[in-house]
Motif scaffolding. Structure first.
Motif, PDB file in Angstrom:
ATOM      1  N   HIS A  19       0.837  -1.202   0.000  1.00  0.00           N
ATOM      2  CA  HIS A  19       0.000   0.000   0.000  1.00  0.00           C
ATOM      3  C   HIS A  19       0.874   1.255   0.000  1.00  0.00           C
ATOM      4  O   HIS A  19       1.818   1.366   0.782  1.00  0.00           O
ATOM      5  CB  HIS A  19      -0.906   0.018   1.233  1.00  0.00           C
ATOM      6  N   VAL A  20       0.572   2.198  -0.890  1.00  0.00           N
ATOM      7  CA  VAL A  20       1.262   3.485  -0.928  1.00  0.00           C
ATOM      8  C   VAL A  20       0.235   4.606  -0.939  1.00  0.00           C
ATOM      9  O   VAL A  20      -0.914   4.409  -1.349  1.00  0.00           O
ATOM     10  CB  VAL A  20       2.183   3.623  -2.173  1.00  0.00           C
ATOM     11  N   ARG A  21       0.659   5.775  -0.483  1.00  0.00           N
ATOM     12  CA  ARG A  21      -0.189   6.966  -0.517  1.00  0.00           C
ATOM     13  C   ARG A  21       0.430   7.959  -1.487  1.00  0.00           C
ATOM     14  O   ARG A  21       1.592   8.345  -1.326  1.00  0.00           O
ATOM     15  CB  ARG A  21      -0.287   7.584   0.875  1.00  0.00           C
ATOM     16  N   PRO A  29       4.773  12.616  -5.381  1.00  0.00           N
ATOM     17  CA  PRO A  29       5.534  11.738  -4.475  1.00  0.00           C
ATOM     18  C   PRO A  29       4.587  10.803  -3.734  1.00  0.00           C
ATOM     19  O   PRO A  29       3.378  11.042  -3.667  1.00  0.00           O
ATOM     20  CB  PRO A  29       6.199  12.729  -3.518  1.00  0.00           C
ATOM     21  N   ARG A  30       5.136   9.745  -3.173  1.00  0.00           N
ATOM     22  CA  ARG A  30       4.287   8.781  -2.472  1.00  0.00           C
ATOM     23  C   ARG A  30       5.015   8.224  -1.247  1.00  0.00           C
ATOM     24  O   ARG A  30       6.243   8.165  -1.228  1.00  0.00           O
ATOM     25  CB  ARG A  30       3.884   7.648  -3.405  1.00  0.00           C
ATOM     26  N   THR A  31       4.239   7.865  -0.251  1.00  0.00           N
ATOM     27  CA  THR A  31       4.826   7.268   0.939  1.00  0.00           C
ATOM     28  C   THR A  31       4.898   5.754   0.771  1.00  0.00           C
ATOM     29  O   THR A  31       3.979   5.138   0.220  1.00  0.00           O
ATOM     30  CB  THR A  31       4.006   7.582   2.203  1.00  0.00           C
ATOM     31  N   ILE A  32       6.000   5.182   1.222  1.00  0.00           N
ATOM     32  CA  ILE A  32       6.127   3.729   1.231  1.00  0.00           C
ATOM     33  C   ILE A  32       6.552   3.296   2.634  1.00  0.00           C
ATOM     34  O   ILE A  32       7.156   4.083   3.375  1.00  0.00           O
ATOM     35  CB  ILE A  32       7.146   3.217   0.186  1.00  0.00           C
ATOM     36  N   THR A  33       6.214   2.075   2.986  1.00  0.00           N
ATOM     37  CA  THR A  33       6.568   1.543   4.303  1.00  0.00           C
ATOM     38  C   THR A  33       7.458   0.322   4.128  1.00  0.00           C
ATOM     39  O   THR A  33       7.083  -0.640   3.459  1.00  0.00           O
ATOM     40  CB  THR A  33       5.312   1.158   5.098  1.00  0.00           C
ATOM     41  N   ILE A  34       8.655   0.398   4.720  1.00  0.00           N
ATOM     42  CA  ILE A  34       9.607  -0.705   4.667  1.00  0.00           C
ATOM     43  C   ILE A  34       9.623  -1.391   6.032  1.00  0.00           C
ATOM     44  O   ILE A  34       9.790  -0.734   7.062  1.00  0.00           O
ATOM     45  CB  ILE A  34      11.012  -0.200   4.310  1.00  0.00           C
ATOM     46  N   VAL A  35       9.431  -2.696   6.022  1.00  0.00           N
ATOM     47  CA  VAL A  35       9.456  -3.475   7.266  1.00  0.00           C
ATOM     48  C   VAL A  35      10.869  -4.031   7.449  1.00  0.00           C
ATOM     49  O   VAL A  35      11.394  -4.719   6.570  1.00  0.00           O
ATOM     50  CB  VAL A  35       8.433  -4.625   7.225  1.00  0.00           C
ATOM     51  N   PHE A  44       8.917   6.086   4.497  1.00  0.00           N
ATOM     52  CA  PHE A  44       9.714   6.976   3.659  1.00  0.00           C
ATOM     53  C   PHE A  44       8.820   7.660   2.630  1.00  0.00           C
ATOM     54  O   PHE A  44       7.740   7.161   2.291  1.00  0.00           O
ATOM     55  CB  PHE A  44      10.805   6.198   2.913  1.00  0.00           C
ATOM     56  N   LEU A  45       9.315   8.783   2.137  1.00  0.00           N
ATOM     57  CA  LEU A  45       8.678   9.459   1.010  1.00  0.00           C
ATOM     58  C   LEU A  45       9.512   9.158  -0.228  1.00  0.00           C
ATOM     59  O   LEU A  45      10.709   9.457  -0.264  1.00  0.00           O
ATOM     60  CB  LEU A  45       8.617  10.967   1.251  1.00  0.00           C
ATOM     61  N   LEU A  46       8.906   8.539  -1.217  1.00  0.00           N
ATOM     62  CA  LEU A  46       9.587   8.228  -2.469  1.00  0.00           C
ATOM     63  C   LEU A  46       9.347   9.367  -3.453  1.00  0.00           C
ATOM     64  O   LEU A  46       8.211   9.678  -3.787  1.00  0.00           O
ATOM     65  CB  LEU A  46       9.060   6.916  -3.049  1.00  0.00           C
ATOM     66  N   LYS A  47      10.434  10.016  -3.883  1.00  0.00           N
ATOM     67  CA  LYS A  47      10.319  11.170  -4.777  1.00  0.00           C
ATOM     68  C   LYS A  47      11.009  10.870  -6.104  1.00  0.00           C
ATOM     69  O   LYS A  47      12.115  10.316  -6.132  1.00  0.00           O
ATOM     70  CB  LYS A  47      10.931  12.427  -4.137  1.00  0.00           C
ATOM     71  N   GLY A  48      10.355  11.252  -7.187  1.00  0.00           N
ATOM     72  CA  GLY A  48      10.924  11.109  -8.516  1.00  0.00           C
ATOM     73  C   GLY A  48      11.066  12.464  -9.180  1.00  0.00           C
ATOM     74  O   GLY A  48      10.504  13.461  -8.732  1.00  0.00           O
ATOM     75  N   HIS A  49      11.865  12.531 -10.256  1.00  0.00           N
ATOM     76  CA  HIS A  49      12.071  13.762 -11.022  1.00  0.00           C
ATOM     77  C   HIS A  49      12.752  14.852 -10.186  1.00  0.00           C
ATOM     78  O   HIS A  49      12.608  16.035 -10.470  1.00  0.00           O
ATOM     79  CB  HIS A  49      10.742  14.296 -11.573  1.00  0.00           C
TER      80      HIS A  49
END
Length: 321
Positions: A19-21, A29-35, A44-49
């Motif tokens: 699941h991402v937001r 950008p989107r939030t990801i959760t690493i276990v 974390f916030l995943l940012k592109g460009h």
């Protein structure tokens, strides 16, 4: 044996949640959760460009500032520090930013307050358009004058009131305001030295303890964006009336504390100026967008006012407030 224990304690990536937001801003950008292998979830916030190497250097700058503040007896006693977070560039245009828990942007705080009070989030914009049906035809200076008129009709207490409302008791509110004052003082000092630009309500944050901090360092060392030929960032650092109201106004003890802490921290960091110049000198040939030339280093050196005595530099910085 100790080395083997450290290897066993090293946290590894166990899995990434599906699941991402996704945020609605320009770059999506989107939030990801690493276990982690320890069972802890890391957000974390995943940012592109975007080239996050510059943000990573800003964090190095802040961590070095924190180290120097921690070694000074007075600064350590006042718990002066900058909120930092992890920045992990994955490529020249992609990266991860550690999520700072229990914190909100200035925009989120204002929205929460206005929703609570039943005030439109775009109140000032609506007032400006109500005052003239030809807003888009106004010159830039006419729009500025109109904005100043509208701001004079609003109290600017949104930030102060929502932080007060979130405080469970008076003691908590006073402590939160004190932390806000101290952190704002340190951020004002580094904002001037580093020339942080493109500041707005979505990249200035406050955590639940009251610490104010900045995110998103796409423009530093005086490389401000321009709008219709004008530099958008002309102030030496961000000190809005809303922030002053949180501290209790310009005649308050907290505001005097803000001025004293900011100037004291500036003199301390200025005394270690060569350390910061060396840090950025090593980056000149790494193709980071705004750390490319001797002019960028010159901006940093000019911010330290090295041609002045310590007392003169103190006075010059004090006059910027």
């Amino acid at each position: 044996m100790q080395h083997q224990q450290q290897r066993h304690q090293l946290v590894r990536i166990a899995r990434i949640k599906q699941h991402v937001r996704v945020f609605k801003s320009k770059q999506r950008p989107r939030t990801i959760t690493i276990v982690g292998s320890n069972g802890v979830e890391y957000q974390f916030l995943l940012k592109g460009h975007e080239d996050l190497r510059q943000d990573e250097r800003a964090m190095q700058f802040f961590k070095l500032v924190n180290t120097l503040l921690g070694k000074d007896e007075e600064c350590a006693r006042d718990h002066l520090k900058i909120v930092t977070y992890s920045v992990v560039p994955l490529s020249p245009n992609t990266g991860l930013i550690g999520w700072v828990l229990h914190s909100d942007t200035f925009h989120e705080l204002v929205r929460e307050y206005r929703e609570w009070k039943g005030i439109p989030i775009n109140q000032e914009s609506a007032m400006m358009r109500d005052m003239t049906p030809f807003f888009e035809l106004l010159t830039l200076m006419q729009k500025v004058e109109l904005l100043q008129t509208v701001l004079a009709r609003t109290d600017g207490m949104d930030m102060r009131n929502i932080l007060w409302r979130r405080s469970p008791n008076t003691e908590k509110w006073l402590l939160r305001r004190l932390e806000f004052t101290r952190s704002l003082a340190v951020m004002s000092m580094v904002g001037h030295i580093l020339g942080i630009g493109d500041r707005h309500n979505d990249n200035i944050m406050v955590d639940h303890a009251g610490h104010l901090f900045h995110i998103d360092f796409g423009h530093i060392l005086g490389n401000a964006e321009k709008w219709k030929g004008f530099k958008r960032d002309r102030a030496p650092f961000v000190l809005t009336p809303e922030f002053v109201y949180v501290m209790g106004g310009k005649d308050s003890d907290n505001f005097r504390r803000f001025c004293e802490v900011a100037c004291r921290a500036y003199v301390l960091i200025r005394g270690k100026n060569q350390t910061f110049v060396n840090l950025f000198s090593m980056m000149l040939h790494t193709d980071i967008p705004e750390i490319r030339s001797e002019d960028d280093l010159a901006y940093l050196q000019a911010a330290f006012h090295l041609d002045m005595s310590e007392a003169e530099a103190y006075d010059v910085f004090a006059k910027l407030i």
